[in-house]
Write an enzyme that holds these catalytic residues in place. Sequence first.
Site, PDB file in Angstrom:
ATOM      1  N   ARG A  59       0.692  -1.103   0.402  1.00 12.68           N
ATOM      2  CA  ARG A  59      -0.005  -0.525   0.292  1.00 12.68           C
ATOM      3  C   ARG A  59       0.936   1.168   0.048  1.00 12.68           C
ATOM      4  NH1 ARG A  59       0.328   3.475   2.971  1.00 12.68           N
ATOM      5  NH2 ARG A  59      -0.282   2.408   4.558  1.00 12.68           N
TER       6      ARG A  59
ATOM      7  N   LEU B 174      10.386  15.199   2.743  1.00  7.71           N
ATOM      8  CA  LEU B 174      10.586  15.948   3.592  1.00  7.71           C
ATOM      9  C   LEU B 174      11.132  16.109   4.938  1.00  7.71           C
ATOM     10  CD1 LEU B 174       8.321  18.141   4.717  1.00  7.71           C
ATOM     11  CD2 LEU B 174       7.279  16.009   5.558  1.00  7.71           C
TER      12      LEU B 174
ATOM     13  N   THR C 216      10.656   6.517   1.480  1.00  9.24           N
ATOM     14  CA  THR C 216      10.086   5.339   0.139  1.00  9.24           C
ATOM     15  C   THR C 216      10.300   5.471  -0.823  1.00  9.24           C
ATOM     16  OG1 THR C 216       8.118   4.893   1.843  1.00  9.24           O
ATOM     17  CG2 THR C 216       8.268   4.050  -0.028  1.00  9.24           C
TER      18      THR C 216
ATOM     19  N   LEU D 104       0.805  15.590   3.105  1.00 10.14           N
ATOM     20  CA  LEU D 104       0.325  13.980   3.797  1.00 10.14           C
ATOM     21  C   LEU D 104       0.115  13.949   4.174  1.00 10.14           C
ATOM     22  CD1 LEU D 104       3.056  15.933   6.385  1.00 10.14           C
ATOM     23  CD2 LEU D 104       3.174  13.565   4.931  1.00 10.14           C
TER      24      LEU D 104
ATOM     25  N   ALA E 297      -2.364  11.579   2.087  1.00 10.13           N
ATOM     26  CA  ALA E 297      -1.551  10.093   2.249  1.00 10.13           C
ATOM     27  C   ALA E 297      -2.092   9.724   3.198  1.00 10.13           C
ATOM     28  CB  ALA E 297      -0.093   9.778   2.357  1.00 10.13           C
TER      29      ALA E 297
ATOM     30  N   GLN F 205     -15.009 -19.478  25.802  1.00 12.40           N
ATOM     31  CA  GLN F 205     -15.822 -18.264  25.824  1.00 12.40           C
ATOM     32  C   GLN F 205     -14.821 -16.811  25.942  1.00 12.40           C
ATOM     33  OE1 GLN F 205     -17.713 -18.204  29.639  1.00 12.40           O
ATOM     34  NE2 GLN F 205     -19.088 -19.402  28.924  1.00 12.40           N
TER      35      GLN F 205
ATOM     36  N   GLU G 182       3.759   9.179   8.606  1.00  9.90           N
ATOM     37  CA  GLU G 182       2.216  10.317   8.099  1.00  9.90           C
ATOM     38  C   GLU G 182       1.574  10.835   9.399  1.00  9.90           C
ATOM     39  OE1 GLU G 182       3.017  10.520   4.743  1.00  9.90           O
ATOM     40  OE2 GLU G 182       3.240   9.221   4.105  1.00  9.90           O
TER      41      GLU G 182
ATOM     42  N   PHE H 296       1.498  22.446  19.825  1.00  8.45           N
ATOM     43  CA  PHE H 296       2.886  21.888  19.121  1.00  8.45           C
ATOM     44  C   PHE H 296       3.852  23.043  20.209  1.00  8.45           C
ATOM     45  CE2 PHE H 296      -0.639  20.401  16.157  1.00  8.45           C
ATOM     46  CZ  PHE H 296      -0.615  19.020  16.362  1.00  8.45           C
TER      47      PHE H 296
END
Length: 368
Positions: A70, A111, A144, A223, A226, A263, A347, A367
């Site tokens: 993927r 990136l 990648t 991003l 993705a 169970q 990501e 952040f």
Amino acid sequence: MVRGFGEQRLRPHIAEWFETGQVPVRDLAVEIGKLGLLGMHLTGYGCGGSTATAYGLVCQELEAVDSGLRSLVSVQGSLAMFAIHRWGSEDQRRQWLPGMAAGELIGCFGLTEPDFGSNPGGMRTTARRDGSDWVLNGSKMWITNASVADVAIVWAREQDTERNSIVGFAVPTSTPGFSAREMTHKMSLRASVTSEFSLDDVRLPEEARLPEARGLAGPLSCLSEARFGIVFGAVGAARDCLETALDYVGTREVFDKPLAGYQLTQAKIADMAVELAKAQLLALHLGRLKDDGRIRAEQVSVGKLNNVREALQIARQCRTLLGANGITLEYPVLRHANNLESVLTYEGTSEVHQLVIGEALTGVSAFR
């Protein structure tokens, strides 16, 4: 169609690709391109123009085989091709996209850097004006397909200007000064080519710059594309684990009866089925929002955070049902679990998505 391709062409080889860490990226890209899956949600230039939901379901079927497969499709289509399609010039689109859609050209997306992952705004890769050219210097990591790519989408900080803005480039990997090295010794995503690359005075004409991209909005929009595929993809991995576990517990006898007859086993199966169904519904809901043009970035973060987290838990729980058999490559569950450890991080880590959602709910950024 994609499920059949996965079962007949990919699944018979995936354990070997994972074990050896070798995957025939170029051959697979051409085969996948012939199916019309590369950049399938983009329009024109050889792309299919499908719905977002259809693209998501393709990601789901590919990740049911392996997350690395993927990743091949989503990095090509949602990162590299999307960057050119959304932020590139008409000439760039014509130059790169038809070959990438056919799988004849491979793209990568640069990136992340050795010291800057979750904080891309701190990147140190620079782009300096030199006459009418640009000169790029820096390095990218965890990329990648970089070592097999024909074109790298590179994000850099504009140097020697007051703006100090982020700019993007479509860099032919044959350009002098560009070098890439495959990263090995991985315990996860082994059926995927992961690389680092360096830029040493890489000289590019102005025509290589993505003219519409300025600031972090460029890479962050890629991003988000993705991440959307991951929302669906994680469901595929979890589904494959649960189907494997269901088949196993129905035939494995423990204390003279099938493991499925206990169970504790049924409680595990029931809880996993509920979480899988919720993740599937969330993915479909987000797909329909995206098709309507109403999806927001924080909603994609909800999907990525929930679905990957739950898929990883399902994979781990299924491993317990398979006992010692669960650690072998004869069964896919631990392979999926190992892969999902990477998917949980790339990501946007879970912590990043929690903060994105938190800011959307409170109106306060945490952040910094």
